[in-house]
Design an enzyme around this catalytic site. Structure first.
Site, PDB file in Angstrom:
ATOM      1  N   ASP A 158      -3.963  -1.374 -15.619  1.00  0.00           N
ATOM      2  CA  ASP A 158      -2.720  -1.641 -14.924  1.00  0.00           C
ATOM      3  C   ASP A 158      -2.603  -0.639 -13.776  1.00  0.00           C
ATOM      4  O   ASP A 158      -3.273   0.397 -13.765  1.00  0.00           O
ATOM      5  CB  ASP A 158      -1.547  -1.479 -15.905  1.00  0.00           C
ATOM      6  CG  ASP A 158      -0.232  -1.949 -15.320  1.00  0.00           C
ATOM      7  OD1 ASP A 158      -0.259  -2.764 -14.380  1.00  0.00           O
ATOM      8  OD2 ASP A 158       0.816  -1.493 -15.792  1.00  0.00           O
TER       9      ASP A 158
ATOM     10  N   THR B 141       0.775   0.330 -12.067  1.00  0.00           N
ATOM     11  CA  THR B 141       1.991   1.125 -12.093  1.00  0.00           C
ATOM     12  C   THR B 141       2.017   2.068 -13.287  1.00  0.00           C
ATOM     13  O   THR B 141       1.935   1.643 -14.434  1.00  0.00           O
ATOM     14  CB  THR B 141       3.228   0.203 -12.146  1.00  0.00           C
ATOM     15  OG1 THR B 141       3.162  -0.697 -11.052  1.00  0.00           O
ATOM     16  CG2 THR B 141       4.505   1.015 -12.081  1.00  0.00           C
TER      17      THR B 141
ATOM     18  N   LYS C  96      20.692   1.491   6.912  1.00  0.00           N
ATOM     19  CA  LYS C  96      19.263   1.351   6.586  1.00  0.00           C
ATOM     20  C   LYS C  96      19.056  -0.022   5.959  1.00  0.00           C
ATOM     21  O   LYS C  96      19.976  -0.613   5.386  1.00  0.00           O
ATOM     22  CB  LYS C  96      18.777   2.448   5.647  1.00  0.00           C
ATOM     23  CG  LYS C  96      19.148   2.296   4.191  1.00  0.00           C
ATOM     24  CD  LYS C  96      18.395   3.309   3.341  1.00  0.00           C
ATOM     25  CE  LYS C  96      18.626   3.103   1.853  1.00  0.00           C
ATOM     26  NZ  LYS C  96      19.986   3.344   1.406  1.00  0.00           N
TER      27      LYS C  96
ATOM     28  N   ARG D 224       6.186   0.261   1.536  1.00  0.00           N
ATOM     29  CA  ARG D 224       7.398  -0.525   1.710  1.00  0.00           C
ATOM     30  C   ARG D 224       8.163   0.128   2.856  1.00  0.00           C
ATOM     31  O   ARG D 224       8.520   1.309   2.780  1.00  0.00           O
ATOM     32  CB  ARG D 224       8.244  -0.509   0.439  1.00  0.00           C
ATOM     33  CG  ARG D 224       9.512  -1.348   0.562  1.00  0.00           C
ATOM     34  CD  ARG D 224      10.428  -1.126  -0.619  1.00  0.00           C
ATOM     35  NE  ARG D 224      11.608  -1.973  -0.534  1.00  0.00           N
ATOM     36  CZ  ARG D 224      12.676  -1.829  -1.292  1.00  0.00           C
ATOM     37  NH1 ARG D 224      12.734  -0.847  -2.195  1.00  0.00           N
ATOM     38  NH2 ARG D 224      13.707  -2.640  -1.161  1.00  0.00           N
TER      39      ARG D 224
ATOM     40  N   ASP E  47       2.037  -6.227  -9.068  1.00  0.00           N
ATOM     41  CA  ASP E  47       2.551  -5.834  -7.754  1.00  0.00           C
ATOM     42  C   ASP E  47       2.040  -6.775  -6.664  1.00  0.00           C
ATOM     43  O   ASP E  47       1.223  -7.658  -6.889  1.00  0.00           O
ATOM     44  CB  ASP E  47       2.132  -4.390  -7.446  1.00  0.00           C
ATOM     45  CG  ASP E  47       3.232  -3.636  -6.715  1.00  0.00           C
ATOM     46  OD1 ASP E  47       4.016  -4.283  -6.002  1.00  0.00           O
ATOM     47  OD2 ASP E  47       3.300  -2.401  -6.866  1.00  0.00           O
TER      48      ASP E  47
ATOM     49  N   ARG F 183      -0.155  -9.767  -8.723  1.00  0.00           N
ATOM     50  CA  ARG F 183       0.799 -10.766  -9.187  1.00  0.00           C
ATOM     51  C   ARG F 183       0.249 -11.516 -10.410  1.00  0.00           C
ATOM     52  O   ARG F 183       0.352 -12.724 -10.513  1.00  0.00           O
ATOM     53  CB  ARG F 183       1.124 -11.766  -8.070  1.00  0.00           C
ATOM     54  CG  ARG F 183       2.038 -11.233  -6.985  1.00  0.00           C
ATOM     55  CD  ARG F 183       3.363 -10.842  -7.571  1.00  0.00           C
ATOM     56  NE  ARG F 183       4.387 -10.574  -6.554  1.00  0.00           N
ATOM     57  CZ  ARG F 183       5.542  -9.977  -6.827  1.00  0.00           C
ATOM     58  NH1 ARG F 183       5.805  -9.584  -8.069  1.00  0.00           N
ATOM     59  NH2 ARG F 183       6.430  -9.769  -5.890  1.00  0.00           N
TER      60      ARG F 183
END
Length: 974
Positions: free
Chosen positions: A294, A296, A454, A498, A562, A619
């Site tokens: 994995d 994360t 923001k 991000r 992710d 995903r």
């Protein structure tokens, strides 16, 4: 055992009974101890839920929540069931446990989706066992228990394969009677194989079970040979000889030594941050060819951190690696005047990192109003709190906002400082909205009133009319400038970040308590200040860990929920995919990185046709991970699965070795796993693999040691059938108790010493162990035969020398049963043979510390040419004292009355020690000559096949990972 008691040989029967009992007791207590250790990690908490029943809010245990209940959720709650949201206010759920998504997911009660929408995209559902990270919501329960998404995973964990073979039927569904008989026969065969252990467990366990059956069969044959050679006489002496010959082929202490060695391995693993739940996983680790991990919290830190900031007026600010993402004092800050997009282009041309010199926060803030304006927005348009308490940094809030607040705190621009020391006062707030994808606040300080905003880059720059370049005066925003900003955003996004935009403006309206604000007006005519890029950083040790896995011939694959872009970047940063991926053939590059939907659309046949299995799947669903494990199995690869979330659990159970995280891991994942990493560090898996390989090597060594002795004893006794007394019955050169003594006592402890032998220096430079041969390679089988026959030849020589060379050749009468003056020579010859075999066993244990290198030169580069072996002997003190004990215990068996003549059926020796010393020297010389011949052979083989060495996986386009990572060869100890 039954035969011994049946003919009233109580000593032999008692010894055999003790051996069986010891095997049972040790195995039981070690398994019990391993499970008891794991119980300490399990959570005992009892969760609750806030429900609306009969118009009243009631707090009830989660187990009592039923479909149709209205449940209220707020920040910090654990969702008690699968809930269809009816209303949601700024409601975010952390679904990393279920989907692997590193960021909280914002929910929307108003939208609807198709039935085939993936879990991560069902924004109107709050899933059971996820946690609320922000906001509040209300919804109706539609699934509980095993019917939830978490429950379906639990069902997959409970599912067991059907042991009943299906009946082969015709297309119309009918079947002939012989098909039923065939199915019943196969089912019965499976059940018997399961009972005997030949079709369950790891490859080593299955091979040892088959070996035990084979040796049992050989023992029966040997016993029949003994009886046949003595005309099937029912004389107790003949029966005892047959029992002794049968015992000689049974490695009585194999299970005991194997279990104790593995138990000792589990204790070593605890010291290396690994808890072993199942003993068989230790030897299985030595054969692991692929690790499916994995992302994360496993390869990454599981926490968000700011990596890059672009302020048009000042350039790019970069934050260095940090071991604690919420500590603003960790990680260096570097600054350059180039923009991210120009920086990426320069890097592609020069191959450099394009970073400028590191700078201190104080130096960067000096005469820098643009950075101050940017930090004002980062700190105040932010609901997170970061502060230091009792020397430790703590954070509270949404992960993205915590990361931004930590960045501001690096410059001592923390929200608490600004509101308390610099008197910034909060006037109004416009929370984040999923429709406009922005949030804004109004703050005032003295007469200075400001709007800080923001949000998503496209939305923020659409509300901006101005931008600051190098001058302090604002410049009008143009479409070219907007395109330039988007280009920089894409450059940051290409790094897996991000990206958010920050903006501000002076507020000219009223700040009275009863003032009414128009959000559209508030968030218009803004001045663009810059971009901030955030990501979940890789663990600092992940890159080296992945690199070492490749050096060990192990492929690392990332399976994450992710985004594909983020997954690709993280995979490149930790070395899972090569940095020069663009230079790889397109079909190979496309197969390296896939999405879960792409992989799930492929049939098993399509997957098997792939040139190589994907190294990254983004995903992905829980079923995707299970299909990957199955695909590895079809390619004859041995896959390990690492993970911490509930979504990893089915694959953890399905994998050959399931590796869960002890701190962040869920109880479901831990229960499904074989081993648990107590520090949640991917790098600790290398410790587990190294320990697994060390265990594999050591098991190979002591199995070779044991079986060589079995061959020596069996050959000695079978050839000894030729020694017949005056009554025509065979006289055994070794008594039954002598055989058990050598197997259980003399060699048992040295075998345990071999089990704790240190790892070879090249252990992590070899490919995984072969699953085809296991520990029984051709070399081991040949060694077993050579050492066993050499020992048997020397033992028979010693017996013959005492009886026929220096004795009168009289074999006496009933010398297999009791001592008499006529049997004195036989008893002395038997004692000499016993001592010789004991010495051979002890010397062989030292020789097997290295399968090929000389005992006297185990470290060829050492400058201690004549004394290096003394240091090597002392290095493994357990083995040293075990061998010393083996030498010492010879004397009580030889010279204590009753024990020598009645129990061991031998007599004390005197001048025969000369024979023992000569034969001991010959044995060591023979073993050294054989190992020298092996070294010559393997050196020539290495020169003929230089491709057998490990290669740089990235430099060779991941050669060796295409279909079979175990294909990368390496000759050890040559």
């Amino acid at each position: 055992m039954a035969v011994s008691f049946g003919i009233h040989s109580y000593i032999e029967g008692g010894v055999i009974s003790a051996v069986i009992l010891l095997n049972i007791v040790v195995g039981f207590f070690q398994e019990y101890s391993a499970e008891k250790t794991m119980n300490s990690l399990r959570s005992l908490s009892s969760p609750t839920a806030s429900t609306v029943r009969n118009g009243k809010t009631e707090v009830v245990p989660t187990a009592e929540v039923v479909p149709g209940d209205i449940v209220e959720l707020k920040t910090g709650d654990t969702v008690p069931a699968d809930i269809r949201l009816l209303e949601a206010v700024n409601f975010d759920c952390d679904e990393a446990l279920l989907t692997g998504e590193s960021l909280p997911v914002q929910k929307n009660a108003e939208v609807t989706f198709d039935a085939d929408t993936g879990l991560g995209d069902r924004l109107n559902i709050a899933f059971s066992s996820t946690t609320v990270s922000r906001g509040r919501a209300r919804g109706v329960v539609f699934a509980t228990g095993m019917k939830t998404e978490i429950g379906s995973i639990a069902a997959a964990l409970r599912a067991k394969g059907d042991r009943i073979r299906p009946v082969k039927r015709k297309p119309d569904g009918s079947a002939r009677p012989h098909r039923y008989a065939q199915a019943w026969g196969l089912t019965a065969g499976d059940s018997i194989g399961h009972f005997l252990g030949v079709n369950v467990g790891t490859p080593l366990q299955r091979k040892l079970s088959k070996l035990a059956l084979l040796l049992f069969g050989i023992a029966v044959v040997c016993a029949i040979i003994v009886l046949g050679a003595n005309k099937f006489s029912n004389d107790p002496d003949v029966i005892i000889y047959a029992v002794a010959t049968g015992l000689s082929m049974i490695p009585a202490c194999l299970v005991v030594v194997l279990t104790i060695t593995m138990a000792a391995g589990t204790k070593r693993m605890v010291q290396r941050q690994v808890i072993v739940r199942k003993l068989d996983s230790l030897e299985a680790l030595g054969a692991v060819t692929d690790i499916c991990s994995d992302k994360t919290g496993t390869l990454t830190q599981g926490k968000m951190i700011v990596k890059e900031v672009w302020i048009p007026a000042r350039g790019t600010f970069s934050v260095g690696a940090s071991t604690n993402p919420i500590d603003p004092t960790e990680g260096d800050i570097s600054h350059g005047h180039t923009s991210p997009c120009k920086l990426n282009r320069d890097n592609e041309k020069t191959g450099g990192n394009g970073r400028e010199m590191k700078a201190s926060p104080e130096g960067l803030l000096k005469d820098n109003p643009h950075l101050e304006d940017f930090l004002n927005v980062a700190s105040l348009a932010n609901l997170a709190h970061v502060h230091q308490s009792e020397g430790a940094w703590t954070a509270r809030g949404e992960p993205t906002e915590i990361a931004i607040q930590v960045f501001a705190s690096r410059f001592n621009w923390n929200r608490d400082r600004l509101t308390k020391e610099l008197s910034w006062k909060h006037i109004a707030e416009f929370p984040f909205d999923s429709n406009i994808k922005k949030m804004s606040v109004i703050f005032s300080r003295n007469e200075n009133k400001m709007v800080f905003t923001k949000g998503a880059v496209e939305r923020v720059i659409g509300s901006c009319d101005y931008i600051h370049w190098e001058s302090c005066d604002a410049t009008n925003m143009t479409e070219d400038i907007r395109s330039h900003i988007l280009e920089n955003m894409e450059a940051l996004a290409a790094q897996g970040l991000r990206v958010l935009a920050l903006a501000s403006k002076k507020f000219k309206g009223s700040i009275a308590s009863d003032a009414v604000y128009d959000r559209d007006a508030i968030e218009s005519n803004l001045t663009f200040l810059g971009l901030i890029g955030i990501y979940d950083p890789p663990r600092l040790e992940s890159y080296n860990a992945v690199k070492q896995c490749h050096q060990a011939g192990i492929a690392v694959r990332m399976l994450t929920g992710d985004h594909p872009g983020t997954a690709r970047v993280i995979a490149a940063q930790v070395g899972i995919i090569p940095s020069n991926l663009k230079e790889t053939a397109k079909d190979v590059a496309d197969s390296m990185v896939m999405t879960g939907s792409q992989f799930d659309k492929l049939s098993d046949e399509d997957i098997d046709k792939l040139q190589m299995l994907p190294l990254v799947i983004a995903r992905c669903s829980p079923n995707t991970k299970v299909r990957m494990i199955d695909a590895l199995r079809r390619r004859k690869l041995f896959g390990a699965m690492t993970g911490d979330g509930v979504n990893d659990s089915p694959a953890l159970k399905r994998a050959a070795v399931g590796i869960a995280m002890g701190q962040a891991g869920s109880d479901v994942a831990k229960d499904a796993s074989d081993i648990v990493l107590t520090d949640d560090n991917f790098a600790s898996i290398l410790n587990a693999i190294e320990e697994g390989r060390r265990m594999f090597d050591n098991i190979q060594k002591f199995v070779l040691h044991l079986l060589s002795e079995n061959i020596a004893q069996a050959c000695t006794l079978l050839v000894g059938l030729a020694f017949k007394d005056s009554s025509g019955l065979s006289v055994f050169p070794l008594a039954p108790v002598e055989i058990l003594w050598i197997i259980m006592i003399t060699s048992g402890l040295p075998d345990m010493g071999l089990g704790v032998e240190a790892a070879a220096p090249d252990i992590m430079s070899r490919p995984p162990q072969s699953l085809t041969h296991g520990i029984f390679t051709f070399e081991v089988m040949l060694d077993m035969l050579v050492y066993g026959l050499w020992m048997a030849a020397l033992c028979l020589t010693s017996f013959s020398l005492v009886v026929f060379g220096f004795g009168d050749g009289n074999l006496g009468v009933s010398c297999n049963n009791s001592y008499s003056t006529e049997c004195d020579t036989i008893f002395r010859a038997r004692a000499t043979t016993f001592v010789c075999l004991t010495w051979f066993s002890l010397f062989l244990a030292w020789e097997l510390t290295s399968m090929r290198r000389s005992f006297f030169r185990s470290k060829p580069k050492s400058k201690l040419y004549f004394t290096q072996w003394l240091h090597d002997v002392w290095r493994n003190q357990f083995l040293f004292w075990a061998i010393v004990a083996g030498f010492i215990t010879i004397f009580p068996t030889l010279y204590i009355p009753v024990i020598n003549r009645v129990v061991f059926l031998h007599e004390g020796i005197s001048w025969e020690w000369g024979i023992v010393f000569v034969e001991g020297t010959l044995f060591v010389g023979g073993v050294e000559a054989w190992k020298w011949a092996k070294r010559i052979f393997f050196r020539k083989k290495a020169r003929r096949h230089p491709e057998g060495n490990l290669v740089d996986l990235e430099a060779n386009g991941l050669k060796g990972l295409r279909g079979d990572s175990g294909a990368i060869g390496h000759e050890r100890e040559t």
